[in-house]
Design an enzyme around this catalytic site. Structure first.
Site, PDB file in Angstrom:
ATOM      1  CE  LYS A   1      36.796  18.080 -14.259  1.00 25.83           C
ATOM      2  NZ  LYS A   1      36.266  17.346 -14.258  1.00 25.83           N
TER       3      LYS A   1
ATOM      4  CE1 TYR B   1      70.374  11.699 -17.510  1.00 22.17           C
ATOM      5  CE2 TYR B   1      68.815  12.947 -18.144  1.00 22.17           C
ATOM      6  CZ  TYR B   1      70.162  13.174 -17.525  1.00 22.17           C
ATOM      7  OH  TYR B   1      70.329  14.078 -17.290  1.00 22.17           O
TER       8      TYR B   1
HETATM    9  C1  LIG Z   1      35.160  16.779 -14.797  1.00 19.99           C
HETATM   10  C2  LIG Z   1      34.030  16.443 -15.234  1.00 19.99           C
HETATM   11  C3  LIG Z   1      33.194  16.472 -16.266  1.00 19.99           C
HETATM   12  C4  LIG Z   1      33.698  16.660 -17.964  1.00 19.99           C
HETATM   13  O1  LIG Z   1      33.879  15.406 -17.849  1.00 19.99           O
HETATM   14  P1  LIG Z   1      35.051  14.960 -19.771  1.00 19.99           P
HETATM   15  O2  LIG Z   1      35.213  13.820 -19.837  1.00 19.99           O
HETATM   16  O3  LIG Z   1      35.674  16.104 -19.254  1.00 19.99           O
HETATM   17  O4  LIG Z   1      33.859  15.423 -20.416  1.00 19.99           O
HETATM   18  C5  LIG Z   1      32.128  16.243 -16.000  1.00 19.99           C
HETATM   19  N1  LIG Z   1      31.593  16.005 -14.745  1.00 19.99           N
HETATM   20  C6  LIG Z   1      31.849  16.405 -13.687  1.00 19.99           C
HETATM   21  C7  LIG Z   1      31.061  15.688 -12.445  1.00 19.99           C
HETATM   22  C8  LIG Z   1      33.148  16.218 -13.846  1.00 19.99           C
HETATM   23  O5  LIG Z   1      33.698  16.146 -12.548  1.00 19.99           O
END
Ligand SMILES: *Cc1c(COP(=O)(O)O)cnc(C)c1O
Length: 355
Positions: free
Chosen positions: A34, A251
């Site tokens: 994702k 800054y």
């Molecule tokens: C994003 C996600 C993962 C992966 O988690 P990580 O901590 O990046 O390994 C697993 N399960 C679900 C439901 C997620 O949304």
């Protein structure tokens, strides 16, 4: 050309997948891709992680893109359908949606897909974010199994503290106890659970962050876990300043020199995805040597200490994170997580793919 680039290693991702598989035992592995594969590029991640048993994404668009790229493995939709209009595509593309609220069951009942689909039924075991209450399992599982549009049911939950001392048992044990009677395959493990809690592996594991070479644990470096950084954000020094004792840098003049020192100005700022909240002292590498940032990060530039880098000048390479500078260390200094930094790599940063 502006010298910043993100170098993304196919081999590192493939290696990290092998690490995940070694921990997964008999479980199948969904590579979680994702958010543009946590900033690494969906298409690139698909190639690097081609040996995964499946892929997990958030949106129908990502899933459709994976199918266009030739992915034949199962694709998990982590939040399922966002509307009834997405059901037909789930069936056409053979996606496995997560069902986590009653509305999704109603949509499936009212508009059953032409071809029945497999689904993951998500239960809330304590995170209190998505999922049906565990107590309702008997009715929910029975209802979903009775839907003509559903070809098969698997069970799922998600952990709130897999990376912390509290661990997963307080969620996993009730989940397994309540749902054992159904005899259905289940999935619970993210990277942290996969690495630290083998009992959470079930039929399918869902590693994300570890595939990209960052650690899910605040107290364990990725290297200790055998992971390799997949993304190296690097740039160059574009200006060198010499500042006198008492003079400030950048800054707000947040950093003030205590002695005469050389300061390098690096072509990387928060508009590239570098965290604006990284304070003085955030680690970098200049010409291969460890150094640190100085003062406030600007939109297009940041400053680094050249005190220990006598030979560095305009054109010297600077690693912001990745090889030799764990992204987790940068994230910790900036009060955030490697997840946020990797996902936030800006579109304006050119990506170079490496083996
Ligand atoms: C994003 C996600 C993962 C992966 O988690 P990580 O901590 O990046 O390994 C697993 N399960 C679900 C439901 C997620 O949304």
């Amino acid at each position: 050309m502006r010298p910043i680039q993100a170098r993304i290693s196919i081999g590192a991702m493939a290696h990290n997948l092998r690490v995940a598989r070694a921990h997964a035992g008999e479980a199948h592995v969904f590579a979680v891709v994702k958010a543009n594969a946590y900033g690494h590029g969906l298409s690139r991640a698909r190639r690097a992680l081609a040996a995964a048993d499946g892929f997990a994404v958030l949106t129908l668009e990502e899933a459709a893109n994976l199918r266009l790229m030739g992915v034949e493995q199962p694709i998990l939709l982590l939040e399922g359908m966002f509307g009834a209009d997405e059901i037909a595509t789930c069936a056409e593309l053979d996606l496995w949606p997560v069902l986590h609220h009653a509305g999704q069951l109603d949509w499936l009942a009212q508009q059953p897909p032409a071809r029945p689909i497999r689904v993951f039924l998500k239960f809330d075991s304590g995170m209190h974010r998505l999922g049906f209450p565990l107590a309702d399992h008997a009715a929910i599982v029975a209802r979903v199994q009775s839907l003509p549009g559903v070809a098969g049911v698997m069970l799922m939950t998600h952990f709130a503290q897999a990376d912390e001392a509290a661990g997963v048992d307080w969620q996993l044990q009730p989940f397994l106890r309540e749902l054992a009677g159904h005899g259905l395959p289940w999935s619970s493990a993210n990277s942290a659970a996969l690495l630290r809690h083998p009992a959470s592996c079930g039929a399918w594991v869902r590693p994300g962050i570890m595939l990209y070479g960052a650690s899910p644990f605040a107290d364990v470096p990725a290297e200790t876990l055998g992971l390799r950084p997949a993304m190296t954000l690097q740039s160059e020094i574009i200006s060198v300043q010499t500042v006198q004792p008492g003079e400030g840098v950048g800054y707000g003049q947040l950093f003030r020199a205590e002695r005469t020192m050389r300061v390098g100005v690096v072509a990387c700022g928060y508009a590239d995805g570098y965290p604006r909240h990284a304070p003085t002292g955030t680690p970098v590498r200049v010409d291969g040597r460890p150094s640190q940032t100085l003062g406030r990060v600007s939109m297009d530039m940041l400053c680094v200490d050249l005190s220990e880098c006598a030979d560095a000048g305009v054109g010297s390479p600077v690693v912001l994170w990745g090889d030799g500078v764990p992204v987790d260390a940068v994230a910790a200094a900036a009060g955030t997580s490697s997840y946020e930094l990797l996902c936030a790599l800006a579109a304006r940063v050119p990506v170079v793919e490496t083996d």
